[in-house]
Design a protein around this motif. Structure first.
Motif, PDB file in Angstrom:
ATOM      1  N   LEU A 153       1.099  10.351   5.923  1.00 40.55           N
ATOM      2  CA  LEU A 153       0.813  10.460   4.457  1.00 40.55           C
ATOM      3  C   LEU A 153       1.350  10.484   3.811  1.00 40.55           C
ATOM      4  O   LEU A 153       1.375   9.513   2.782  1.00 40.55           O
ATOM      5  CB  LEU A 153      -0.525  11.904   4.777  1.00 40.55           C
ATOM      6  CG  LEU A 153      -1.348  11.785   3.054  1.00 40.55           C
ATOM      7  CD1 LEU A 153      -2.219  10.675   3.006  1.00 40.55           C
ATOM      8  CD2 LEU A 153      -2.246  13.365   3.255  1.00 40.55           C
ATOM      9  N   ALA A 154       2.539  11.330   3.916  1.00 38.17           N
ATOM     10  CA  ALA A 154       3.849  11.018   3.030  1.00 38.17           C
ATOM     11  C   ALA A 154       4.673  10.065   2.969  1.00 38.17           C
ATOM     12  O   ALA A 154       4.699   9.859   1.714  1.00 38.17           O
ATOM     13  CB  ALA A 154       4.349  12.198   3.647  1.00 38.17           C
ATOM     14  N   GLN A 155       4.480   8.727   3.902  1.00 34.64           N
ATOM     15  CA  GLN A 155       5.157   8.053   3.794  1.00 34.64           C
ATOM     16  C   GLN A 155       4.078   6.932   3.933  1.00 34.64           C
ATOM     17  O   GLN A 155       4.673   5.954   3.889  1.00 34.64           O
ATOM     18  CB  GLN A 155       6.412   7.972   5.413  1.00 34.64           C
ATOM     19  CG  GLN A 155       7.108   8.526   5.342  1.00 34.64           C
ATOM     20  CD  GLN A 155       7.954   8.770   6.844  1.00 34.64           C
ATOM     21  OE1 GLN A 155       6.958   8.447   7.611  1.00 34.64           O
ATOM     22  NE2 GLN A 155       8.873   9.033   6.533  1.00 34.64           N
ATOM     23  N   GLY A 156       3.394   7.394   3.286  1.00 34.39           N
ATOM     24  CA  GLY A 156       1.982   5.417   2.597  1.00 34.39           C
ATOM     25  C   GLY A 156       1.522   5.001   3.783  1.00 34.39           C
ATOM     26  O   GLY A 156       1.984   4.235   4.142  1.00 34.39           O
ATOM     27  N   LYS A 157       1.734   6.030   5.001  1.00 37.18           N
ATOM     28  CA  LYS A 157       1.192   4.727   6.238  1.00 37.18           C
ATOM     29  C   LYS A 157      -0.504   4.953   6.204  1.00 37.18           C
ATOM     30  O   LYS A 157      -1.142   5.836   6.284  1.00 37.18           O
ATOM     31  CB  LYS A 157       1.817   5.274   7.207  1.00 37.18           C
ATOM     32  CG  LYS A 157       3.280   5.558   7.838  1.00 37.18           C
ATOM     33  CD  LYS A 157       4.144   5.175   8.773  1.00 37.18           C
ATOM     34  CE  LYS A 157       5.702   5.138   8.884  1.00 37.18           C
ATOM     35  NZ  LYS A 157       6.061   5.256   9.856  1.00 37.18           N
ATOM     36  N   THR A 158      -0.769   3.806   6.501  1.00 36.27           N
ATOM     37  CA  THR A 158      -2.373   3.392   7.662  1.00 36.27           C
ATOM     38  C   THR A 158      -2.720   4.365   8.379  1.00 36.27           C
ATOM     39  O   THR A 158      -1.400   3.861   9.704  1.00 36.27           O
ATOM     40  CB  THR A 158      -2.870   2.133   7.307  1.00 36.27           C
ATOM     41  OG1 THR A 158      -2.342   1.618   6.310  1.00 36.27           O
ATOM     42  CG2 THR A 158      -4.337   1.768   7.699  1.00 36.27           C
ATOM     43  N   THR A 159      -3.572   5.168   9.253  1.00 34.20           N
ATOM     44  CA  THR A 159      -3.179   5.228  10.084  1.00 34.20           C
ATOM     45  C   THR A 159      -5.120   5.877  10.240  1.00 34.20           C
ATOM     46  O   THR A 159      -5.434   5.700  10.009  1.00 34.20           O
ATOM     47  CB  THR A 159      -3.042   6.386  10.273  1.00 34.20           C
ATOM     48  OG1 THR A 159      -3.728   7.688  10.047  1.00 34.20           O
ATOM     49  CG2 THR A 159      -1.349   6.873  10.025  1.00 34.20           C
TER      50      THR A 159
ATOM     51  N   THR B  52      -6.821   7.255   8.061  1.00 33.19           N
ATOM     52  CA  THR B  52      -7.207   7.413   6.857  1.00 33.19           C
ATOM     53  C   THR B  52      -8.313   5.985   7.084  1.00 33.19           C
ATOM     54  O   THR B  52      -9.055   6.003   6.019  1.00 33.19           O
ATOM     55  CB  THR B  52      -6.094   6.419   6.212  1.00 33.19           C
ATOM     56  OG1 THR B  52      -5.699   5.357   7.152  1.00 33.19           O
ATOM     57  CG2 THR B  52      -4.628   7.502   6.096  1.00 33.19           C
ATOM     58  N   LEU B  53      -8.179   5.399   7.832  1.00 28.43           N
ATOM     59  CA  LEU B  53      -9.788   4.917   8.411  1.00 28.43           C
ATOM     60  C   LEU B  53     -11.016   4.824   8.678  1.00 28.43           C
ATOM     61  O   LEU B  53     -11.917   4.640   8.092  1.00 28.43           O
ATOM     62  CB  LEU B  53      -9.001   3.282   9.137  1.00 28.43           C
ATOM     63  CG  LEU B  53      -8.023   2.526   9.039  1.00 28.43           C
ATOM     64  CD1 LEU B  53      -7.533   1.598   9.948  1.00 28.43           C
ATOM     65  CD2 LEU B  53      -8.413   1.837   8.033  1.00 28.43           C
ATOM     66  N   LEU B  54     -10.333   6.075   9.463  1.00 30.57           N
ATOM     67  CA  LEU B  54     -11.777   6.655   9.723  1.00 30.57           C
ATOM     68  C   LEU B  54     -12.351   8.564   9.902  1.00 30.57           C
ATOM     69  O   LEU B  54     -13.758   9.017   9.764  1.00 30.57           O
ATOM     70  CB  LEU B  54     -12.308   6.763  11.401  1.00 30.57           C
ATOM     71  CG  LEU B  54     -11.526   5.061  12.180  1.00 30.57           C
ATOM     72  CD1 LEU B  54     -11.666   5.476  13.627  1.00 30.57           C
ATOM     73  CD2 LEU B  54     -12.714   3.941  11.622  1.00 30.57           C
ATOM     74  N   GLY B  55     -11.095   9.273   9.235  1.00 35.88           N
ATOM     75  CA  GLY B  55     -11.280  10.219   8.811  1.00 35.88           C
ATOM     76  C   GLY B  55     -10.948  10.462  10.646  1.00 35.88           C
ATOM     77  O   GLY B  55     -11.284   9.942  11.179  1.00 35.88           O
TER      78      GLY B  55
ATOM     79  N   GLU C 294       6.849  -2.731   8.173  1.00 35.39           N
ATOM     80  CA  GLU C 294       6.693  -3.548   7.467  1.00 35.39           C
ATOM     81  C   GLU C 294       4.822  -3.486   6.759  1.00 35.39           C
ATOM     82  O   GLU C 294       4.404  -3.469   5.641  1.00 35.39           O
ATOM     83  CB  GLU C 294       6.368  -5.418   8.091  1.00 35.39           C
ATOM     84  CG  GLU C 294       7.276  -5.379   8.333  1.00 35.39           C
ATOM     85  CD  GLU C 294       7.209  -6.961   9.118  1.00 35.39           C
ATOM     86  OE1 GLU C 294       8.382  -7.939   9.270  1.00 35.39           O
ATOM     87  OE2 GLU C 294       6.518  -6.794  10.092  1.00 35.39           O
ATOM     88  N   ALA C 295       3.657  -2.590   7.378  1.00 32.61           N
ATOM     89  CA  ALA C 295       2.838  -1.650   7.050  1.00 32.61           C
ATOM     90  C   ALA C 295       3.131  -0.932   6.455  1.00 32.61           C
ATOM     91  O   ALA C 295       2.276  -0.643   5.045  1.00 32.61           O
ATOM     92  CB  ALA C 295       2.616  -1.908   8.272  1.00 32.61           C
ATOM     93  N   THR C 296       4.017  -0.664   6.145  1.00 29.73           N
ATOM     94  CA  THR C 296       4.817   1.051   5.408  1.00 29.73           C
ATOM     95  C   THR C 296       4.036   0.828   3.734  1.00 29.73           C
ATOM     96  O   THR C 296       4.090  -0.146   3.047  1.00 29.73           O
ATOM     97  CB  THR C 296       5.661   1.693   5.194  1.00 29.73           C
ATOM     98  OG1 THR C 296       5.978   2.006   6.666  1.00 29.73           O
ATOM     99  CG2 THR C 296       5.435   3.018   4.690  1.00 29.73           C
ATOM    100  N   GLY C 297       3.198   1.849   2.993  1.00 31.45           N
ATOM    101  CA  GLY C 297       3.021   1.261   1.991  1.00 31.45           C
ATOM    102  C   GLY C 297       1.656   0.212   1.692  1.00 31.45           C
ATOM    103  O   GLY C 297       0.954  -0.017   0.327  1.00 31.45           O
ATOM    104  N   LYS C 298       1.251  -0.687   2.529  1.00 26.96           N
ATOM    105  CA  LYS C 298       0.244  -1.453   2.902  1.00 26.96           C
ATOM    106  C   LYS C 298      -1.054  -0.270   2.959  1.00 26.96           C
ATOM    107  O   LYS C 298      -0.685   0.019   3.703  1.00 26.96           O
ATOM    108  CB  LYS C 298       0.612  -2.997   3.172  1.00 26.96           C
ATOM    109  CG  LYS C 298       1.021  -3.147   2.869  1.00 26.96           C
ATOM    110  CD  LYS C 298       2.117  -4.951   3.239  1.00 26.96           C
ATOM    111  CE  LYS C 298       3.419  -5.429   2.519  1.00 26.96           C
ATOM    112  NZ  LYS C 298       3.862  -5.354   3.783  1.00 26.96           N
ATOM    113  N   ASP C 299      -2.077  -1.295   3.215  1.00 27.12           N
ATOM    114  CA  ASP C 299      -3.084  -0.962   3.767  1.00 27.12           C
ATOM    115  C   ASP C 299      -3.704  -1.962   4.294  1.00 27.12           C
ATOM    116  O   ASP C 299      -3.694  -3.090   4.106  1.00 27.12           O
ATOM    117  CB  ASP C 299      -4.505  -0.591   2.447  1.00 27.12           C
ATOM    118  CG  ASP C 299      -4.454   0.135   1.364  1.00 27.12           C
ATOM    119  OD1 ASP C 299      -4.353   1.246   1.941  1.00 27.12           O
ATOM    120  OD2 ASP C 299      -5.102  -0.260  -0.047  1.00 27.12           O
TER     121      ASP C 299
END
Ligand code: IPE
Ligand code: IPE
Ligand code: MG
Ligand code: MG
Ligand code: MG
Length: 292
Positions: free
Chosen positions: A239-245, A248-251, A160-165
């Motif tokens: 990254l390729a699948q647009g997941k928030t990880t 992406t949040l902390l570097g 559900e989260a894929t592609g969302k922030d």
């Protein structure tokens, strides 16, 4: 991945026990091949090691090997399904083609189903006949962690989260379910089998929750920084699948620091245990130091 000697000694009997389980399970040849392809040779076996290392904290109790194997079978099923085209669509796992790339999608789905159900047969055989509540509490613990409130629910949150922030709180909840639940269960099951007193079980649970979150933080870092050769799976997928990880949040450095501080806290939860907790401490250290 090379394990410290203290853990390598514990890992070898797990491999033998997993082979033994597949040997005696009744299955059509093609299904058995697909199950063995994914289950044998290659996994780090961290969940079974957690079960065995936690059980070692206690003198009396029940044999932890069946629970250790059952958790690894369930984890392996989760990986087979996670790799399917309908989910992460991965070609490489544990250094070899994924189950569906090798045996086809239908057989991979069924190999996952078979590992999950066979895991509960292993548990029922080992713990079903106990007079006290220990056996049933172990089986329920694993069912809860694997199911809709645990790993499966977490995979749904992930989809559900894929592609969302996501916010940090949302991402932590997702990680807690999809990865944390089985790691938490591994420690709790080791403690339940050792008939831990409630305060001890509570402290070990908190330790495991920190470790579970740290584990997925490191998984996110490795996805962003490692190579297929070292990881045994394809990097760069998140990254390729647009997941928030956590990356992406902390570097990358921020995520590494978060994992390290979670593991430090987890180690502090073990302060009151003597040298019997050394294998557990070694696993906790691996959770941040691992390269794959
Ligand atoms: C990978 O788990 C999937 C996650 C839950 C992050 P592991 O890194 O433990 O994978 P194996 O078992 O060693 O292959
Ligand atoms: C999957 O998380 C966790 C499971 C429940 C299988 P990931 O999708 O990040 O795991 P990898 O990176 O493919 O091992
Ligand atoms: Mg996934
Ligand atoms: Mg995946
Ligand atoms: Mg990953």
């Amino acid at each position: 991945m090379a394990l410290p000697a203290i853990l390598e000694e514990m890992r070898r009997p797990v491999e033998v026990a997993l082979e033994g389980i597949l040997e005696i399970s009744t299955a059509p040849k093609a299904l058995r091949e697909a199950m063995a392809w994914s289950l044998l040779d290659g996994g780090k076996r961290l969940r079974p090691l957690l079960v065995l290392a936690t059980r070692r904290l206690f003198l009396d109790g029940l044999d932890a090997m069946p629970a250790a194997c059952a958790l690894e079978m369930i984890h392996t099923y989760s990986l087979i399904h996670d790799d399917l085209p309908a989910m992460d669509d991965d070609d490489l796992r544990r250094g070899r083609p994924t189950c569906h790339r090798r045996f086809g999608e239908a057989m991979a789905i069924l190999a996952g189903d078979a590992l999950l159900t066979e895991a509960f047969l292993v548990l029922a055989r080992a713990y079903g006949g106990q007079d006290d509540e220990t056996g049933i509490s172990v089986i329920a613990e694993i069912a809860r962690a694997a199911g809709p409130a645990g790993m499966v629910g977490g995979q749904v949150l992930d989809i559900e989260a894929t592609g969302k922030d996501l916010s940090m709180a949302e991402l932590e909840e997702l990680h807690r379910c999809k990865t944390g639940a089985l790691i938490r269960a591994a420690v709790r099951v080791g403690a339940l089998l050792g008939r831990a007193e409630p305060p001890v079980l509570h402290r070990l649970t908190r330790c495991a929750e920190r470790l579970g979150l740290a584990f997925q933080v490191v998984d996110d870092v490795l996805d962003a920084t490692s190579t297929a050769e070292v990881l045994g799976k394809t990097p760069g997928k998140d990254l390729a699948q647009g997941k928030t990880t956590m990356v992406t949040l902390l570097g990358i450095e921020g995520a590494r620091r978060k994992a390290a501080s979670l593991v430090d806290e987890a180690l502090r939860d073990l302060d009151d245990f003597d040298s019997r907790a050394d294998p557990l401490r070694a696993i906790a250290a691996l959770f941040v130091q691992r390269a794959s």
